[in-house]
Design a protein around this motif. Sequence first.
Motif, short mmCIF file in Angstrom:
data_model
loop_
_atom_site.label_atom_id
_atom_site.label_comp_id
_atom_site.label_asym_id
_atom_site.label_seq_id
_atom_site.Cartn_x
_atom_site.Cartn_y
_atom_site.Cartn_z
N HIS A 138 0.79 -1.23 0.00
CA HIS A 138 0.00 0.00 0.00
C HIS A 138 0.83 1.29 0.00
CE1 HIS A 138 -2.84 3.11 1.32
NE2 HIS A 138 -3.71 2.39 0.63
N LYS A 164 0.23 4.07 -2.85
CA LYS A 164 -0.28 5.40 -2.54
C LYS A 164 0.69 6.52 -2.93
CE LYS A 164 -1.99 8.18 1.35
NZ LYS A 164 -2.31 8.17 2.81
N GLU A 165 1.96 6.34 -2.63
CA GLU A 165 2.92 7.43 -2.78
C GLU A 165 3.62 7.47 -4.14
OE1 GLU A 165 5.39 8.31 0.65
OE2 GLU A 165 4.26 6.84 1.82
N THR A 194 -7.95 8.14 0.51
CA THR A 194 -7.11 8.23 -0.69
C THR A 194 -7.95 8.04 -1.95
OG1 THR A 194 -5.15 7.45 0.49
CG2 THR A 194 -5.14 7.22 -1.91
N THR A 195 -8.86 7.09 -1.90
CA THR A 195 -9.71 6.79 -3.06
C THR A 195 -10.61 7.97 -3.40
OG1 THR A 195 -9.69 4.44 -2.56
CG2 THR A 195 -11.46 5.23 -3.98
N LEU A 238 0.10 5.64 -7.55
CA LEU A 238 -1.15 6.38 -7.76
C LEU A 238 -0.96 7.71 -8.51
CD1 LEU A 238 -4.10 5.84 -7.22
CD2 LEU A 238 -3.91 7.11 -5.08
N PHE A 285 -6.59 -1.92 -3.40
CA PHE A 285 -5.99 -0.77 -2.71
C PHE A 285 -6.99 0.38 -2.57
CE2 PHE A 285 -2.48 -3.09 -4.68
CZ PHE A 285 -1.66 -3.28 -3.58
N PHE A 335 -8.60 10.70 -4.99
CA PHE A 335 -8.22 10.28 -6.35
C PHE A 335 -9.39 10.48 -7.32
CE2 PHE A 335 -8.07 6.76 -9.49
CZ PHE A 335 -6.88 7.06 -10.13
N ASP A 337 -8.72 1.99 1.33
CA ASP A 337 -8.31 3.33 1.76
C ASP A 337 -9.29 4.35 1.19
OD1 ASP A 337 -7.09 5.76 2.29
OD2 ASP A 337 -5.08 5.10 1.72
#
Length: 242
Positions: A82, A86-87, A121-122, A90, A114, A125, A118
């Motif tokens: 993850h 994420k970092e 974050t999703t 994505l 993923f 996004f 989360d």
Amino acid sequence: MDHVAHSKLTDTWDRYNQVRIAGDKRTANKILVDYIALLKQQDEQEIKIFVDHICSLTLEIDDKIIANNGTEVSDRDTRIQHPLFKEIILPVLKKQYQKGSPKHIKWIGQLEQFFYSDNTTTNTFLKELNISEYFEARYFFEKSFALDNSQKTLSLLLNRIAKDINYYVHELPTVVLAEPEFLEKELEIFRLYLQQFDNKNIWEVSLSEWELIAKHWKLHVAAKDEYGDFEDYLKANGIKFF
């Protein structure tokens, strides 16, 4: 990227995977943090090269959706965790989505695990991509397929729609978890995509069964006052799906 930076990145990545596969998760996670920090120091193109490489290794070999953290995933030589998703991954996927890259859009759908794990974050996004709905892998497969008509993407899309349909019917014979009109619409969409698929025969049995279920579910709902639940209707009419 200069030779020193390349060597340091390679050594750190190799060490991370060796420690991870050996089972020392705590140390592996610390090394991964170091690797991410090193990678962030590289230019945008170098980061994209890494993302394309790791996504190709994990997603293109068997064209599956990463949907769990079982040993099938965790024991692989290459694994996306993850923090890396994420970092590092994505931001690249977001930019490539905006550029209309079918490959990267497909990868977004394949990485659904993923996104589901989360929400913060999703949601960020999706907002950045001007997508107002919740995350749905199917949306990204449909968008990717519309761009390049890839049979691999179509296979993923058919499997994802099939997963939804199987969910709607998984409580048979008691009930179907969808209104008749909605189920018919889903089957219509599935058939339209199936017409474009080279290996149509692998879905023949499932599609025939779904169509039979949809037919009788619609008849049952229309005559629900005459029966108890769907199972009563099926028994009264001598119908068996399995």
